[in-house]
Design an enzyme around this catalytic site. Structure first.
Site, mmCIF file in Angstrom:
data_model
loop_
_atom_site.group_PDB
_atom_site.id
_atom_site.type_symbol
_atom_site.label_atom_id
_atom_site.label_comp_id
_atom_site.label_asym_id
_atom_site.label_seq_id
_atom_site.Cartn_x
_atom_site.Cartn_y
_atom_site.Cartn_z
ATOM 1 N N GLY A 115 0.829 -1.198 0.000
ATOM 2 C CA GLY A 115 0.000 0.000 0.000
ATOM 3 C C GLY A 115 0.863 1.247 0.000
ATOM 4 O O GLY A 115 2.051 1.180 0.340
ATOM 5 N N CYS A 156 5.205 -6.322 1.624
ATOM 6 C CA CYS A 156 5.604 -4.912 1.628
ATOM 7 C C CYS A 156 4.909 -4.152 2.771
ATOM 8 O O CYS A 156 5.241 -4.358 3.925
ATOM 9 C CB CYS A 156 5.345 -4.277 0.272
ATOM 10 S SG CYS A 156 6.379 -2.830 0.012
ATOM 11 N N TYR A 157 3.914 -3.319 2.464
ATOM 12 C CA TYR A 157 3.191 -2.645 3.560
ATOM 13 C C TYR A 157 2.673 -3.701 4.541
ATOM 14 O O TYR A 157 2.661 -3.482 5.753
ATOM 15 C CB TYR A 157 2.028 -1.814 3.009
ATOM 16 C CG TYR A 157 1.317 -0.969 4.058
ATOM 17 C CD1 TYR A 157 1.651 0.364 4.238
ATOM 18 C CD2 TYR A 157 0.317 -1.519 4.863
ATOM 19 C CE1 TYR A 157 1.006 1.141 5.194
ATOM 20 C CE2 TYR A 157 -0.337 -0.755 5.820
ATOM 21 C CZ TYR A 157 0.014 0.581 5.987
ATOM 22 O OH TYR A 157 -0.632 1.337 6.934
ATOM 23 N N HIS A 207 7.720 -7.894 -3.775
ATOM 24 C CA HIS A 207 6.401 -8.227 -4.333
ATOM 25 C C HIS A 207 6.451 -9.530 -5.142
ATOM 26 O O HIS A 207 6.907 -9.525 -6.283
ATOM 27 C CB HIS A 207 5.928 -7.084 -5.241
ATOM 28 C CG HIS A 207 5.556 -5.860 -4.485
ATOM 29 N ND1 HIS A 207 4.298 -5.667 -3.976
ATOM 30 C CD2 HIS A 207 6.276 -4.775 -4.125
ATOM 31 C CE1 HIS A 207 4.244 -4.507 -3.342
ATOM 32 N NE2 HIS A 207 5.439 -3.945 -3.414
ATOM 33 N N GLU A 250 3.979 -11.041 -6.391
ATOM 34 C CA GLU A 250 2.852 -11.112 -7.331
ATOM 35 C C GLU A 250 3.156 -10.523 -8.704
ATOM 36 O O GLU A 250 2.402 -10.722 -9.644
ATOM 37 C CB GLU A 250 1.627 -10.423 -6.721
ATOM 38 C CG GLU A 250 1.713 -8.900 -6.560
ATOM 39 C CD GLU A 250 2.418 -8.428 -5.282
ATOM 40 O OE1 GLU A 250 3.268 -9.174 -4.761
ATOM 41 O OE2 GLU A 250 2.140 -7.306 -4.830
ATOM 42 N N ASP A 285 -17.915 -11.975 -23.240
ATOM 43 C CA ASP A 285 -18.501 -11.935 -21.893
ATOM 44 C C ASP A 285 -20.009 -12.183 -21.919
ATOM 45 O O ASP A 285 -20.528 -13.024 -21.187
ATOM 46 C CB ASP A 285 -18.235 -10.587 -21.204
ATOM 47 C CG ASP A 285 -16.756 -10.277 -21.112
ATOM 48 O OD1 ASP A 285 -15.952 -11.213 -21.295
ATOM 49 O OD2 ASP A 285 -16.411 -9.108 -20.880
ATOM 50 N N LYS A 310 -10.830 -12.102 -17.119
ATOM 51 C CA LYS A 310 -11.108 -12.297 -18.551
ATOM 52 C C LYS A 310 -10.631 -13.654 -19.082
ATOM 53 O O LYS A 310 -11.349 -14.337 -19.808
ATOM 54 C CB LYS A 310 -10.427 -11.173 -19.340
ATOM 55 C CG LYS A 310 -10.798 -11.137 -20.808
ATOM 56 C CD LYS A 310 -12.108 -10.431 -20.990
ATOM 57 C CE LYS A 310 -12.489 -10.283 -22.435
ATOM 58 N NZ LYS A 310 -13.705 -9.464 -22.576
#
Ligand code: GLN
Length: 544
Positions: free
Chosen positions: A66, A93-94, A189, A191, A248, A400
């Site tokens: 964050g 992190c945060y 991070h 991710e 979609d 998606k």
């Protein structure tokens, strides 16, 4: 699944779920993305979530990064009850700083910001006194790892009962673990793709440490979702929804069809600015191919009539098309409802289908800062509240690419599953200047040739979005020894992963030559073709 009414079978009741608490990092949604790729179901909620109000039990918790500093007076903090839960916790992190702050307030501003690549050294402790769990986060990973950092604050020292599990030259506490509990923090991070082995770490956490089942698969999702739709709609309930021919709305419609058959009514509004032969093709695919109960409403004259004379304001075009769409859709809904009322075994139409995807949901629930109010989820289809229909959103848990996978599973043709996005206002915003039937013809024919050639060259899936636009200018040319004064087609093709930034696609010269020759030869009214070499930003993907 629905914005009102209680969800009878939420996925966190069926699937082991990791809870991601969001502190507003630009990467938070990627944490959920990576876990889903590992077939682990997870849900993201704002960091301010009160645990006493959570009606389910997570298998583990991840605290995201964050933009704040934990020591600042207005910094967001998690409900301390999180640390009382008997499940593993990983702070990123945060999130790491938040764990440290909770355990002794030992975080301060660093002298050096650390942004970008860093080299991590893993410290292993053997399984002795710590019981092995402290090493578990870096299982199957090398001792030296490339990681991505993005922070300015740092831990002054380790909180009590924690042990260092990784370091970098600038961050002596780049990784820490509690000696007894399954409580971990990492400064980098995992991710983002800039941490090449980050996914292994997330797997170690979710699958090994939290013991979450890896059963989030589209096969299982279909069964659960069909049961959920049936439970929501009931034995007699009816649902209406607009389809566009895009992936979609088609996937959502097919799911509805599987769940409640003809009690789902799909409506395709032909607004006169669809692609060449589109209404016909969509009708064939959805009815003959997929068995969906579909009505096609040809309202092209009404749309084109209202677009007449709008020459200079693209926003006006969008508004006219949006409002006319709502009008036509409402009329059709009324007609279908009165027809349904005459069928003895069916109830009223109470539900409206929407193809909302998970990124829209994330956008509406992610943490926007201490003072920002959480934005409620916007109504994607833009249909007015006066219709007083309840929303049903069967894709709201999906990204998606999961929708595409699901589409393939449901037997939707490849071509449709991989279709490029197409804007609601259609080619009206690809015709710069006034939209007339003649301009529509030119834009359609040129677009058709361009896409046909892209497919023939095997490039369709490498490109994220491609189309031909018609410019409102004339240029001089010579055709058959005769001077002509005709219009200009601009081709646009971009590559992008998230549609937030995009780059133009580098076609080779021979390809462009072929497309240009075909368009000038085959499309009456065009004497020149240009290729748009603007990236986004500063350009947008569409032209208006
Ligand atoms: N704001 C904190 C810092 O600068 C955390 C940053 C982050 O989570 N990416 O250290």
């Amino acid at each position: 699944m629905a914005t009102d009414g209680k969800d009878p079978i939420p996925p966190h009741k069926t699937f082991d779920t990791i809870l991601v608490l969001d502190f507003g990092s630009q990467y938070s949604h990627l944490i959920t993305r990576r876990l889903r790729e590992l077939n682990v179901y997870c849900e993201m909620l704002p960091c301010t979530q009160k645990l006493s109000e959570l009606e389910w039990s997570p298998k583990g918790v991840i605290l995201s990064g964050g933009p704040y500093s934990v020591y600042a007076p207005d910094a967001p903090h998690v409900d301390p009850a999180v640390f009382e839960l008997d499940v593993p916790i990983l702070g990123i992190c945060y999130g790491l700083q938040e764990i440290a702050w909770h355990h002794g307030k030992n975080v301060l501003a660093g002298e050096k910001r650390e942004y970008g690549h860093a080299y991590l050294k893993v410290e292993r402790h053997g399984d002795g006194s710590t019981g092995g769990h402290v090493d578990a986060l870096f299982k199957d990973l090398e001792d030296d790892m490339e990681v991505w950092m993005s922070h300015g604050d740092k831990l002054s020292h380790l909180p009590e009962d924690f042990i260092t599990i990784a370091t970098t030259s600038n961050a002596p506490f780049a990784g820490m673990a509690h000696k007894q509990r399954k409580l971990y923090g990492i400064q980098f991070h995992p991710e983002v793709t800039h941490t090449p082995k980050g996914k292994v770490l997330l797997k170690n956490f979710a699958v090994d440490i939290c013991q979450a089942k890896t059963d989030w698969t589209m096969g299982k999702f279909v069964d659960q979702e069909i049961a959920r739709i049936r439970a929501l709609v009931g034995e007699k309930g009816q649902v209406i929804g607009a389809v566009s021919g895009g992936v979609d709305s088609t996937v959502a419609a097919k799911l509805m069809k599987e769940a409640i058959g003809d009690r789902f009514h799909a409506v395709l509004v032909d607004n006169g600015v669809l692609r060449l032969n589109e209404a016909k093709i969509v009708k064939e695919t959805l009815t003959a191919g997929l068995g969906i109960n579909l009505t096609v409403v040809d309202a092209s004259e009404r749309f084109l009539g209202r677009l007449k004379g709008i020459t200079d304001d693209p926003e006006k075009k969008r508004k006219v098309i949006g409002n006319t769409f709502i009008e036509v859709f409402q009329e059709e809904a009324k007609r279908i409802a009165s027809e349904a009322a005459n069928t003895s075994n069916a109830g009223d139409i109470e539900w409206l289908l929407q193809g909302t995807l998970y990124p829209d949901v994330i956008e509406s629930i992610s943490f926007k800062g201490p003072s920002a109010t959480i934005k409620t989820h916007h109504n994607v289809g833009g249909l007015p509240a006066t219709m007083s229909l309840k929303l049903i959103e069967p894709l709201r848990e999906l990204f998606k690419d999961e929708v595409r996978e699901l589409g393939t599973k449901l037997g939707i043709p490849e071509d449709l599953v991989w279709r490029h996005p197409f804007p609601g206002p259609g080619i009206a915003i690809r015709i710069l200047g006034e939209v007339t039937p003649e301009q529509v013809r030119i834009a359609r024919e040129a677009d058709h040739i361009f896409i046909e050639e892209i497919k023939a060259a095997g490039l369709y899936r490498n490109i994220s979005q491609a189309f031909a636009a018609l410019l409102p200018v004339k240029a001089v040319g010579v055709m058959g020894d005769k001077r002509v004064h005709d219009q200009v087609i601009a081709l646009r093709a971009v590559e992008t992963t998230d549609f937030m930034t995009a780059d133009w696609y580098p076609f080779d010269g021979a390809f462009l030559k072929k497309v240009s020759r075909r368009i000038v030869n085959e499309v009456n009214g065009v004497c020149r073709v240009v290729y748009d070499v603007t990236s986004k930003p500063p350009g947008t993907i569409e032209m208006e």
